[in-house]
Each structure stands twice: as structure tokens, then as C-alpha cells.
Design an enzyme around this catalytic site. Structure first.
Site, PDB file in Angstrom:
ATOM      1  N   GLY B 810       0.844  -1.191   0.000  1.00 53.56           N
ATOM      2  CA  GLY B 810       0.000   0.000   0.000  1.00 53.56           C
ATOM      3  C   GLY B 810       0.873   1.232   0.000  1.00 53.56           C
ATOM      4  CB  CYS B 811       0.240   4.809  -0.473  1.00 49.99           C
ATOM      5  SG  CYS B 811      -1.099   5.123   0.652  1.00 49.99           S
ATOM      6  CB  THR B 812       1.098   3.713   4.755  1.00 52.42           C
ATOM      7  OG1 THR B 812       0.325   2.509   4.927  1.00 52.42           O
ATOM      8  CG2 THR B 812       0.194   4.862   4.466  1.00 52.42           C
TER       9      THR B 812
END
Lengths: 104, 837
Positions: B810-812
Site C-alpha cells: 500500500g502507499c504506507t
């Protein structure tokens, strides 16, 4: 060795049998350790307590002796006895203890 | 509120050879068990005369006539004839009272007409007692004329009275206070009256030495080892008030505190607390002597041809008063306690009584000038096989210091010599337990020779058969800091900070500008021309209060907390950490960095700093560990990312916005951040913004050194000096010690060990069934928080439970993708297996 402790050692020896009792000492110096060892093996040298004239011949060690140290988890021993090993005259204590055991 | 002070002391001995024979338990037991023994026949010829007792060096030390240094130099054993000194009855702390006068004082202390003395004996010795400078007319007015020998013979022979002998002659008695109550028997009344009378004598000398008016004392705590009361309340009390009455402390009340040999140390802490709290202005701690212990080791002394050395009662009284700005203080922030949970092993005892309080106060063991543990006279105990108790204590303190790495082994003997004392007190149980040194400590601290001393009391509680536990407490006496405390309330102190910027790339002029800028911020900065060597020497001597240095080699375990101004809103943020290494394990280091960051933020006035973890490798593991620490009791105030997904793991945006007060990361990344935040407005070669890389923090590290880089410009160096001043104003080292103690209590060490252990991945067991994926299904839900290196294991773990999952990024960070139906169950499984927090 104080009289109350002599009484308890005698009771344990009678209750569990001499061969099943090991006396572990923590005395601060050789002479005192030797006297205590003598008391539970040959009998009370001061003839003051319940072990006067009673030769129990119990197995007896001081906690800083190598035979005893080997029985411990090294970390626990270091935590409980490491400092006192540096403080006590370990050689003197070992010699006194051995001298008593050699008389048995 | 100000600490209390030690305003005066009184130390007394009473030479009582008659009581050795009639009331020492070794002798009385022998008389019952073995009445014809050689010991009883011989002991009489081993008793010392009053002159011998006065000329005995340890006794002269106890009453303050001979210094401990001189006593030590005289060399043991001190009982040898050639070692006798030219002693005097009176010393600056007290006196050595002869037996006859003390018997009269016992009669004075008897309020129930129980003590009766031969009238010729009274007549012969009354003038002697009156000549004692501390004995008042009021006391003399209570001396009774005495009775006939017939009366004495009758009560001793017919009425169970306890005889009082002097030079072998019967000169009086103490009669029983009740016909059947054992607690009021003649024997108990005798012991209690001796304790009371010797306590009174100690108070009288304390009054003389301190110069306080007797009417100013408001409270008395008695800490002897006797108990007074009747059969319905055996230890009802109260020795303290009874002694106060005779000593003329008309405005005092009091109570008794008991703790075997630790009693005096407990009583001192209680007295100091009563005064510091404002409850009372002047409190006296008093302990009288004990007849039972007289001649306790007599058999060994006689056997070895020595005089019976336990022929004196001991007593002491200490005046604890409100702070006068002069006398040594009792620092209640340095208190050692042997708790119920502490082991009884000598090592655990020394740790609890000596090292724990010193470390909790942010001090080094070598910061304590003198340790005053059990001060039993070795002359008495060595022949009895108990060794030199004081020296054994000195050795234990030094040995544990070596074990803990605080004292280099070759320094051990030297440490004992410099910081230890020699024992000289009579073996009267509570009397030798730490407190005899207070008289000398007060003098030495007032004279500026000693800056502080730790008083250590220990007690063998098992003797009372109520518990097998050991006990002990300790406290610190230190030079009066009254003036400095006043300064905190008034104008802020100007701190001196040394700048050691060897190899700076920006030149000497830059440093001079920094000094000028620091002055504007109220900090006196001084350039250390001699570099690190000069800086370290001046830090050690106290010439500078802190230092700002480029390239300082901290030990492993110490790492720096930087402080930047974030660009989005100009908010300050602490970067934990920026140089040095908190731990060799990356995640363990980040956990420790968090504690360091919290310390720095709190020291700079942020009471409950918010914490975020930068989204770097190891962030998720760090988050799990920190949550464990927080749940364990070290509350961490996690913040939420400013991004829509929230969470305690911070994105790049949060760095720029300064979302948390403390941004946790590894120190290599932190170092990079410092340079970015410091130099992004200047093109790179000149760090113009922020406060620099910050102070080196680590458990037990108490030197204030802040780091700047060779590219740090004058504004950053000046800000670093101001950062140092803020830390000093906050009492940073104490604050740090408290935080580390709290984190350790919450399991910091175990958590760090756990991280290290889990990083050693176990090889899959041979023959273990290969886990295959369950039937594939759509996986729209995502579980965050699994470490990237563990993501495939997490997926397999779910497969093993029959749940289909896929890994993804994911983006994190990494995510475990899962069906909506299985999301909650999967989270539970991953949490149980330690993949997420």
C-alpha cells in the site's frame, strides 16, 4: 552455628535421612564456614547446641565452592552471588571446607 | 519546598561493667545453662577500667575527639596496649559517662518509684553527676536520697527486684512494676530504663552541641530496639515522649519507630519528611543503648585473651531542622529502599540501597563522597569470626560497581579507600547502623571537605520471627544548596556552555558569531581551544555546565536527539535520533530512541509529548514494541498521521508539518533529516536552521554534550547552546533517570531482548507440512502494520488457518489483503502471532 539452626538441621536429618540432606552455607569467611561445616559433620565444637557430640556427617558445601557453582544456571548465579564472589576470600573458604570434608 | 538540615548531633557512651555481668544475655544465659563454666570464672579478669575505656581509640572517635582518618591510621587492632590514646571523658559530640553517674540518671528517669539506690552510694556520687555540664539543676532535683541496705536486700531477695551492682557491690534495684505482667517485670523495666536514660543523655548532648533551646523541639522519634508497654499492649510506647520529658523538651511530643538495626535510618527519613513537609520545624531522632547486647561476644574475647570490648552502652540523638541555608541537607530525592519484592541476596540489597537511588537521581556512584553503612567496631567482631563488617560493606559497594561497569576493576581498592569509612561504633544493634557518621559528616560538609554522604541502615527482621525478609533504607546528606534553590525562584541562572567544534568547515569567525548569538539568548558560551580534551576536563570539574561539540564519540547505548523547525507551520520537532547508536539492533535502537526523544521533549517543556514513527524499515515492529511498552505502564502519547489513513506511522508529509512532537527513526535517517532541515534554505553547505543534533542520551549517561556538525552555522550552534540551557534548567539528568526507571519498570529491557531474539529467525522444522493456499476469493480489505520482511509469513499464517490472503504494497507500506468477511478474524490471528500490534 546458632542453636536454633543446629536444632533445625538435626530435625531435617531425622525427618529425611542423613543421606538426603545437603547443607549449603553462606558464611562470610573461612573460619566461620569451617565451624559451621564441622558442626553438621563431626558435631558442635563449642558443645553448646543440640549437635554437641552428634556426628551427623552431612554433605556440606559453601555456595562459592566450584562444585556448587556448577549446579546453578550461570545467569542466576551471577545475579545472586557474582558480587559476593568478588568480595569473599573464596580460596580461604574452599580450603576450610575441604579440610573439614577431608576429615570425614 | 526546601530540604531539612542536620543541625546538631549527640553521641554518648556509658561504661557499664556491672551491667555486662548482670544483664548481657551471653552472661545471663551462661549463668542458667552452665553456672560453673570457665567463662564465668574468667570474665571478671577481662573487664576494662573506666580509664582504659576512655583511652580506647574507637570510643574517642565515637564522641568526636579523634577523627576517623586518625583512627584508621592508628591501625587495628586498637585494643592492644600500645594503641591506647590520651582520651578525655568529654568530646565535641558527647561523653563517656561512668557507671555510678549513669545509675543515678536511671533513677532520675524512673517516674514510677521503681529504682531505689543505697543512700551512701547516692551521697558518694551525686556531686559527680551534678558536675556534668549537660546535667541540669532540674535533673539533679529529681535525684532521691536513697534507702537503707535492708530495703535493698528485701526487694532483691523477696520481691523479684533486679539488682543494680557497682564495683561488685549491690547498690540498688529496679523493682517490678506489676506482680504478674511479664512486660512490666523488673528485668524489662531495667532494660527500658537503661534505654531511656541513655537516650536522654544523648539528647542533652545534642542540645548542647546544636545550641537549640530545648523548648524549640516539636517532635521526637525514638528508634531504639526495646519495647515498652504492658500485657495488653506490649509495644504501646512511647520512649520518645518519656525521654523528651526528662530532657526538658516541653513543647515536644513524639513516637517510636522500630526497624531493628535499620530503625535509625528509617527514623531519619521520617524526620526529614516531617520537617520538609512543614509539619514540624525541629525533630529529634534518638536511640538509647541496650543492656542485652553487652558482652555479647564476650566468650570469643575471653577465649582469645582480649578484654571484654562490649562494655559500653551507646546512644545518639540527631536534630533535624528546617533549612537554615547553612547546615547539610537531607536530600529526599535520593532514597534507597529494600522492598518486599527485593531479594535478600547481598547483591540485591546493595543494588536497592546504594545503586538504585543513585542512578534514579541521575548521579554516578563516584558522585557520592562517602558511604556510611554498618559502622561496627571491627575490634569487637573480628575475634568473633564476623570479620570487618564496615570493610565488607565497602567491598560490596565497590564490587557491585565493578560488576555494573561503573568502576574499573583496578580502581576497586582505591574506590574503597576514598569512599569508604572505618567502623568504630559499639555493637549495640541499631547504634552502629550508618548514623554514627552524621556528626563527622556534618562537620566535614560544613568545612567544605566533603560534599555528600550516603547513610545506609540495614536490619535483620527475621529475628522477630514475623517475616524472613531483610530490610534497609538509605538517604543522602549533602552540602546545603539553599542559595541555589532561591536562585531558581528569582532570576534564571546563566549557564556556561563550552563549544568544542574541532574541524569546523565554517571557520573561527562562525564560532565567534555563535558565542555572541548565544549571549543574546542568555547563555554564556566559551570556545574550547583545547578541543575535546579541554571540554571533558571542564565538564568534569564543573567549570562548564554543558558542551556543544562536533564529532563526539559516544559509547554504544548513547545517541542524540535533534531538534528542528519544520517548514510547513514553523513548528518545532524532536528527531529521535540523529547521531550515535542506541542499540546495535535497528528496531531495538528505535524503541530506545523513542524514550530518549520523550526525555528531550519533556526537558524542553512539553509535558506530554506526542510520538510518531517515521515510515522507515522497522517502523511496524517498533510500533508493536512501543505499544507493548505503553501497555506495560510507560504511557506513550501516540499521534495520528495527518494523512487520511492515520496511524502512528508517519509519512513524509508529517515530517514537513511537524505532526508529532517526537519523530522516531534510526539515527542514520535522522542524521540525513537534520542536514535537510538545517540546510534546505541555504543551498546545502551551511546549516542555518534548527538546534543541531542534540544531547547524547542513554541510560546512566550523565554528561551534557550536544552535537553540531562541521557545517553548522552560527545560528544553529547558538541554538544548541540554548537547547543545552533548557536541558539544564529542567534538571535533565534526573528527569532522564526517572524516565528510564519508568520505562524499565514497564519492561523496556525485556521488550528489547524480545526484539533481538525474534530477529534470529528459526529455520522451518524439517518435514513440516507445506501450507497451501485455500480457495481464492476477492480480497478488497487491507490489514496494515505487518513488517515488510514478515509479510509473506503473515499470509502463510492465515492460509494455515484456512483464510485466503494475498500480500501487497500500500502507499504506507506492506498490506495483507483479505476478504471483508475474514478481516476481523484475520486481524485477531495476526495479532495473536505477533505480526501486528
Amino acid at each position: 552455628m546458632d542453636l536454633e539452626n543446629q536444632k533445625r538441621v538435626l530435625e531435617f536429618a531425622e525427618q529425611y535421612g542423613k543421606e538426603n540432606v545437603v547443607v549449603l552455607l553462606g558464611a562470610a569467611e573461612g573460619e566461620a564456614a569451617g565451624l559451621a561445616a564441622e558442626t553438621v559433620t563431626l558435631g558442635d565444637p563449642t558443645f553448646a547446641g543440640p549437635l554437641a557430640g552428634v556426628s551427623l556427617g552431612l554433605a556440606v558445601y559453601h555456595v562459592v565452592e566450584p562444585e556448587v557453582k556448577a549446579e546453578f544456571d550461570a545467569d542466576v548465579y551471577d545475579e545472586q552471588c557474582g558480587m559476593m564472589e568478588m568480595v569473599l576470600d573464596v580460596d580461604d573458604i574452599c580450603n576450610e571446607m575441604k579440610a573439614i570434608r577431608d576429615q570425614l | 519546598m526546601s530540604n531539612s538540615v542536620i543541625r546538631g548531633t549527640g553521641y554518648i557512651l556509658v561504661h557499664v561493667p556491672g551491667m555486662v555481668m548482670d544483664h548481657g544475655t551471653t552472661q545471663t544465659t551462661e549463668k542458667i545453662v552452665n553456672p560453673d563454666s570457665d567463662y564465668l570464672k574468667e570474665i571478671g579478669s577481662h573487664m576494662r577500667s573506666y580509664e582504659q575505656v576512655v583511652n580506647y581509640a574507637p570510643n574517642q572517635t565515637y564522641i568526636g575527639n579523634m577523627s576517623i582518618e586518625d583512627l584508621t591510621a592508628l591501625g587495628q587492632p586498637w585494643y592492644e596496649e600500645g594503641k591506647a590514646v590520651q582520651g578525655t571523658r568529654y568530646g565535641k559530640f558527647g561523653e563517656i559517662m561512668p557507671e555510678a553517674e549513669f545509675i543515678l540518671l536511671m533513677q532520675v528517669c524512673d517516674a514510677f518509684d521503681l529504682v531505689r539506690l543505697d543512700k551512701d552510694f547516692v551521697a558518694a556520687h551525686k556531686a559527680e553527676l551534678a558536675a556534668d555540664p549537660v546535667i541540669t539543676e532540674h535533673i539533679m532535683s529529681m535525684v532521691k536520697d536513697g534507702v537503707d541496705q535492708d530495703d535493698i536486700m528485701h526487694f532483691v531477695n523477696e520481691e523479684h527486684a533486679e539488682s543494680i551492682t557497682y564495683e561488685g557491690k549491690l547498690v540498688g534495684y529496679v523493682k517490678r512494676a506489676h506482680d504478674v505482667d511479664a512486660n512490666l517485670s523488673a528485668h524489662v523495666m531495667f532494660e527500658n530504663l537503661v534505654a531511656k536514660a541513655s537516650g536522654v543523655l544523648a539528647i542533652l548532648h545534642m542540645l548542647r552541641e546544636s545550641g537549640i533551646d530545648a523548648s524549640e523541639v516539636e517532635y521526637v522519634i525514638d528508634c531504639c530496639e526495646e519495647a515498652c508497654g504492658d500485657m495488653n499492649q506490649r509495644g504501646g510506647g512511647n520512649f520518645a515522649k518519656a525521654e523528651a520529658e526528662i530532657a526538658g523538651l516541653v513543647n515536644a511530643t513524639g513516637s517510636d519507630a522500630r526497624g531493628f538495626c535499620a530503625g535509625p535510618a528509617h527514623a531519619m527519613v521520617e524526620a526529614a519528611a516531617l520537617v520538609k513537609s512543614g509539619a514540624y520545624k525541629n525533630v529529634v531522632v534518638v536511640g538509647g543503648g541496650c543492656t542485652a547486647k553487652l558482652g555479647m561476644n564476650g566468650k570469643d574475647h575471653v577465649k582469645k585473651g582480649l578484654p571484654v570490648l562490649e562494655d559500653c552502652l551507646g546512644g545518639f540523638a540527631i536534630l533535624v531542622s528546617e533549612n537554615d541555608g547553612v547546615n547539610p541537607e537531607i536530600n529526599l530525592e535520593v532514597l534507597g529502599r529494600h522492598t518486599v519484592g527485593t531479594s535478600s541476596s547481598p547483591q540485591a540489597v546493595i543494588q536497592a540501597l546504594v545503586y538504585d537511588p543513585v542512578q534514579a537521581a541521575g548521579m554516578k556512584i563516584t558522585d557520592i563522597d562517602k558511604f556510611s553503612p554498618e559502622l561496627q567496631n571491627p575490634d569487637i567482631l573480628k575475634p568473633a569470626g564476623a570479620g570487618d563488617v564496615t570493610e565488607a560493606n565497602n567491598k560490596m559497594i565497590a564490587a557491585l560497581g565493578v560488576k555494573l561497569g561503573m568502576i574499573p576493576k583496578p580502581e576497586m581498592i582505591n574506590f574503597m579507600k576514598q569512599h569508604g569509612l572505618t567502623g568504630y561504633a559499639p555493637t549495640q544493634g541499631h547504634i552502629p547502623s550508618g548514623v554514627p557518621y552524621l556528626g563527622f559528616a556534618r562537620e566535614s560538609i560544613l568545612a567544605g571537605k566533603t560534599k555528600n554522604a550516603m547513610i545506609i541502615g540495614k536490619g535483620s527482621l527475621f529475628l522477630g520471627r514475623m517475616t524472613n525478609l531483610f530490610d534497609g533504607v538509605s538517604f543522602l546528606v549533602q552540602k546545603n544548596t539553599g542559595k541555589e534553590e532561591a536562585a531558581v525562584g528569582g532570576a534564571a541562572k546563566v549557564w556556561t556552555i563550552g563549544i568544542a567544534a574541532e574541524g569546523t568547515e565554517l571557520g573561527e569567525e562562525n564560532l565567534k558569531q555563535a558565542v555572541a548569538l548565544a549571549a543574546k539568548k542568555g547563555v554564556k558560551a566559551v570556545i574550547m581551544e583545547g578541543g575535546h580534551a579541554e571540554m571533558e576536563a571542564k565538564l568534569a570539574s564543573g567549570e562548564i555546565d554543558g558542551a556543544v561539540a562536533a564529532h563526539y564519540p559516544f559509547p554504544i547505548g548513547v545517541s542524540t536527539v535533534g531538534r528542528v523547525v519544520t517548514p510547513a507551520y514553523g513548528k518545532e520537532m524532536f528527531i529521535a535520533n540523529t547521531t550515535g547508536t542506541s542499540d546495535t539492533d535497528r528496531v531495538a535502537a528505535m524503541v530506545k530512541n523513542t524514550v530518549a526523544g520523550i526525555i528531550a521533549a519533556k526537558a524542553c517543556g512539553i509535558e506530554h509529548p506526542t510520538v510518531g514513527i517515521a515510515n522507515v524499515d522497522g517502523a511496524r515492529q517498533t510500533e508493536i514494541a512501543l505499544k507493548k511498552l505503553s501497555e506495560g505502564g510507560y504511557k506513550i502519547n501516540f499521534t495520528e498521521s495527518s494523512r487520511a489513513d492515520g496511524g502512528a506511522v508517519m509519512r513524509g508529509n508529517d515530517l514537513l508539518k511537524g505532526t508529532p512532537d517526537v519523530m522516531v527513526m534510526d539515527s542514520l535517517t535522522g542524521n540525513l533529516m537534520m542536514k535537510m532541515f538545517g540546510a534546505y534554505t541555504t543551498g546545502g553547505s551551511y546549516e542555518a536552521n534548527g538546534f543541531g543534533y542534540g544531547p547524547g542520551l542513554g541510560e546512566g549517561f550523565n554528561s551534557l554534550v550536544l552535537i553540531v556538525s562541521r557545517a553548522s552555522g552560527a545560528p544553529v550552534i547558538a541554538n544548541a547552546c540554548a537547547y543545552a540551557a533548557e536541558l539544564l534548567n529542567s534538571g535533565w539528568s534526573k528527569l532522564a533517570a526517572k524516565e528510564y526507571a519508568a520505562a524499565n519498570k514497564a519492561g523496556l529491557a525485556e521488550i528489547v531482548e524480545g526484539i533481538k531474539a525474534s530477529n534470529v529467525k528459526a529455520a522451518p522444522a524439517a518435514g513440516a507440512a507445506k501450507v497451501t493456499a485455500p480457495a481464492k476469493e476477492p480480497v478488497p480489505a487491507a490489514i496494515l502494520g505487518v513488517e515488510v520482511t514478515d509479510i509473506e509469513d503473515a499470509v502463510t499464517a492465515l492460509w494455515a488457518e484456512g483464510i485466503y490472503a494475498e500480500s501487497g504494497m500500500g502507499c504506507t507500506g506492506p498490506v495483507v489483503m483479505i476478504s471483508n468477511a475474514n478481516e476481523e478474524k484475520a486481524k485477531e490471528i495476526l495479532k495473536a502471532k505477533g505480526f501486528i500490534g
